[in-house]
Design an enzyme around this catalytic site. Structure first.
Site: not given
Length: 208
Positions: A17, A47, A51, A53, A57, A159, A171
């Site tokens: 990201f 991440h 992974h 979360d 997070h 989220h 994800e």
């Protein structure tokens, strides 16, 4: 029973990201005179790659990944195809596969996942889709993109549904070779006691 490895490769070339910490590795020791082993040190965001979360997070007071229960990450799941549906996976895109739903749902949005670049136009879950899945008893949702929310989202609405409904999330899965249907999911996070996420080696196993 057949296995499908649904984890992307993790290396220095793995996409992250924007602004996140990429994978890097240094050798602390190498085999040679006076040293019988290779030992490395790695640095990465939790991440990177496939992974899980943690609530931490997306919730300042949420649990770390080492504190969450493991049951959602292990057991019967359904892979649902929503390939090329656009920026958001909406309820109508998965309606064909919701009968007798197991407690874990993984959605495939790519015909071929981009393993060499970050996709700023990634597909995400619409928050109402998460709400519907939670109403149907789903405990974990997964996706083959880097986030269940759009890459440019500041509100992280999906989220926040996960937070409010107590679901878990996976994800960055790779579902390119996985047909729609039911499987056993095995994707256990590490017991990282202070972390906001954990890498997983996510696999699917054929049901007996």
């Amino acid at each position: 029973m057949k296995l499908w490895d649904i984890s992307p490769p993790v290396s220095a070339s793995a996409p992250v990201f924007p602004g996140d910490t990429p994978y890097s590795q240094q050798w602390a020791a190498t085999i040679g005179p006076g040293c019988p082993v290779n030992v490395s040190a790695i640095t990465l965001s939790p991440h990177v790659g496939a992974h899980a979360d943690a609530p931490l997070h997306y919730d300042a007071d949420g649990a770390t990944i080492g504190a969450v229960a493991l049951e959602p990450f292990l057991g019967r799941c359904r892979v649902i195809h929503a390939i090329g549906v656009g920026p958001l996976v909406r309820p109508e895109h998965i309606a064909h596969a919701l009968t007798d739903l197991p407690p874990r749902v993984l959605v495939r949005t790519y015909a071929r996942a981009p393993l060499d670049r970050f996709d700023e136009a990634l597909a995400a879950y619409a928050p109402e889709t998460i709400e519907q899945l939670a109403d149907l008893g789903v405990q974990l949702v997964g996706i083959d993109t880097a986030s269940i929310d759009p890459a440019d989202s500041k509100l992280l609405l999906s989220h926040q549904v996960i937070r409010r409904r107590g679901l878990r999330v996976l994800e960055n899965l790779v579902l390119d070779e996985v047909a729609e249907g039911d499987y056993e999911l095995i994707a256990l996070p590490l017991k990282l006691t202070t972390a906001d996420a954990s890498p997983v080696r996510a696999i699917l196993r054929e049901l007996p």
